[in-house]
Design a protein around this motif. Structure first.
Motif, mmCIF file in Angstrom:
data_model
loop_
_atom_site.group_PDB
_atom_site.id
_atom_site.type_symbol
_atom_site.label_atom_id
_atom_site.label_comp_id
_atom_site.label_asym_id
_atom_site.label_seq_id
_atom_site.Cartn_x
_atom_site.Cartn_y
_atom_site.Cartn_z
ATOM 1 N N PHE A 19 0.854 -1.184 0.000
ATOM 2 C CA PHE A 19 0.000 0.000 0.000
ATOM 3 C C PHE A 19 0.889 1.234 0.000
ATOM 4 C CE2 PHE A 19 -2.256 3.485 1.996
ATOM 5 C CZ PHE A 19 -3.425 3.495 1.257
ATOM 6 N N TYR A 20 0.504 2.234 -0.812
ATOM 7 C CA TYR A 20 1.266 3.479 -0.914
ATOM 8 C C TYR A 20 0.351 4.675 -0.727
ATOM 9 C CZ TYR A 20 4.941 0.638 -2.938
ATOM 10 O OH TYR A 20 5.909 -0.309 -3.140
ATOM 11 N N GLN A 21 0.869 5.669 -0.022
ATOM 12 C CA GLN A 21 0.179 6.951 0.049
ATOM 13 C C GLN A 21 0.409 7.669 -1.273
ATOM 14 O OE1 GLN A 21 -1.796 8.051 2.478
ATOM 15 N NE2 GLN A 21 -1.420 6.192 3.671
ATOM 16 N N GLU A 22 -0.538 8.481 -1.669
ATOM 17 C CA GLU A 22 -0.370 9.210 -2.929
ATOM 18 C C GLU A 22 0.617 10.352 -2.753
ATOM 19 O OE1 GLU A 22 -3.927 10.171 -5.046
ATOM 20 O OE2 GLU A 22 -4.871 8.301 -4.418
ATOM 21 N N MET A 23 1.362 10.606 -3.821
ATOM 22 C CA MET A 23 2.360 11.667 -3.791
ATOM 23 C C MET A 23 1.680 13.037 -3.876
ATOM 24 S SD MET A 23 3.905 10.962 -7.549
ATOM 25 C CE MET A 23 2.906 9.775 -8.413
ATOM 26 N N GLU A 24 2.394 14.031 -3.457
ATOM 27 C CA GLU A 24 1.896 15.404 -3.539
ATOM 28 C C GLU A 24 1.838 15.830 -4.996
ATOM 29 O OE1 GLU A 24 1.181 17.705 -1.003
ATOM 30 O OE2 GLU A 24 1.356 16.085 0.478
ATOM 31 N N PRO A 30 -4.550 15.099 -2.548
ATOM 32 C CA PRO A 30 -4.168 13.694 -2.407
ATOM 33 C C PRO A 30 -5.386 12.817 -2.162
ATOM 34 C CG PRO A 30 -3.504 14.945 -0.474
ATOM 35 C CD PRO A 30 -4.034 15.921 -1.473
ATOM 36 N N PRO A 32 -6.851 8.622 -1.320
ATOM 37 C CA PRO A 32 -6.708 7.707 -0.185
ATOM 38 C C PRO A 32 -5.505 6.773 -0.271
ATOM 39 C CG PRO A 32 -8.359 6.890 -1.697
ATOM 40 C CD PRO A 32 -7.926 8.247 -2.214
ATOM 41 N N GLY A 33 -4.765 6.811 -1.367
ATOM 42 C CA GLY A 33 -3.650 5.897 -1.548
ATOM 43 C C GLY A 33 -4.065 4.727 -2.429
ATOM 44 N N TYR A 34 -3.147 3.782 -2.616
ATOM 45 C CA TYR A 34 -3.433 2.676 -3.523
ATOM 46 C C TYR A 34 -2.589 1.454 -3.166
ATOM 47 C CZ TYR A 34 0.951 4.121 -5.671
ATOM 48 O OH TYR A 34 2.267 4.446 -5.882
ATOM 49 N N HIS A 35 -3.073 0.319 -3.611
ATOM 50 C CA HIS A 35 -2.329 -0.930 -3.501
ATOM 51 C C HIS A 35 -1.667 -1.204 -4.847
ATOM 52 C CE1 HIS A 35 -5.053 -1.549 -0.070
ATOM 53 N NE2 HIS A 35 -4.049 -2.232 0.411
ATOM 54 N N ILE A 63 -2.577 6.931 -10.785
ATOM 55 C CA ILE A 63 -2.353 6.870 -9.343
ATOM 56 C C ILE A 63 -3.092 8.022 -8.682
ATOM 57 C CG2 ILE A 63 -0.617 7.151 -7.535
ATOM 58 C CD1 ILE A 63 1.290 5.530 -9.338
#
Length: 175
Positions: A19-24, A30, A32-35, A63
């Motif tokens: 799982f990753y947080q989204e970049m600025e 931003p 919720p992030g992604y797998h 992304i």
């Protein structure tokens, strides 16, 4: 390329998708992030569970989550969920019945052989996406639409701009 291959190998060795947080990004807030789904089994699982893995909100090919009005404009069937996806798929699938496919099967086979022959002639090393994976469907779709071969690259480039959304590798600079 070796660094990229190594990174994907590490991701595939994980028990669960990373799982990753989204970049600025100054263009969109931003999300919720992604797998990172990098295993075939994980992609199949996501495809079978649209209520959990939504493509339509923001777009599965990006992304960064696009605002709804951008997703509507830049979206494609790739970024749709049912029931809208199923409705459009039914329309498109009529052109791909066994009877219809039989009409252009020989052209597809000839194109596939040409792609492989070109790779063999070129020798080791290639950009698999542009030289193999995208080339056959691009040719078939362009042929079905009556687009001449001299314009295939333009169609490919423009499609990447539309589907690439906020991806800086394909985004065209502002003029």
């Amino acid at each position: 390329m070796p660094d990229r291959e190594h990174a994907f190998r590490l991701l595939r060795e994980l028990e669960r998708p990373a799982f990753y947080q989204e970049m600025e990004n100054p263009l969109v807030p931003p999300g919720p992030g992604y797998h990172a789904l990098v295993k075939h089994a994980d992609i199949l699982e996501a495809s079978r569970n649209p209520e959990v893995f939504c493509s339509g909100d923001g777009g599965a090919t990006n992304i960064l989550d696009m605002p709804a009005e951008f997703a509507e404009y830049f979206g494609s069937m790739i970024n749709m969920d049912d029931p809208r996806h199923a409705r459009l798929r039914r329309i498109v699938s009529r052109a791909f019945t066994p009877k219809m496919i039989k009409q252009f099967e020989a052209d597809v086979e000839t194109a596939a052989v040409r792609i492989v022959d070109d790779l063999v002639a070129k020798g080791p090393g290639c950009d698999f996406v542009t030289e193999v994976a995208a080339r056959l469907p691009l040719k078939i779709i362009c042929d079905m639409m009556g687009i001449p071969e001299k314009d295939y690259r333009t169609v490919f480039d423009r499609s990447n701009v539309i589907l690439g959304g906020f991806d800086p590798r394909v985004r065209r600079p502002s003029t």
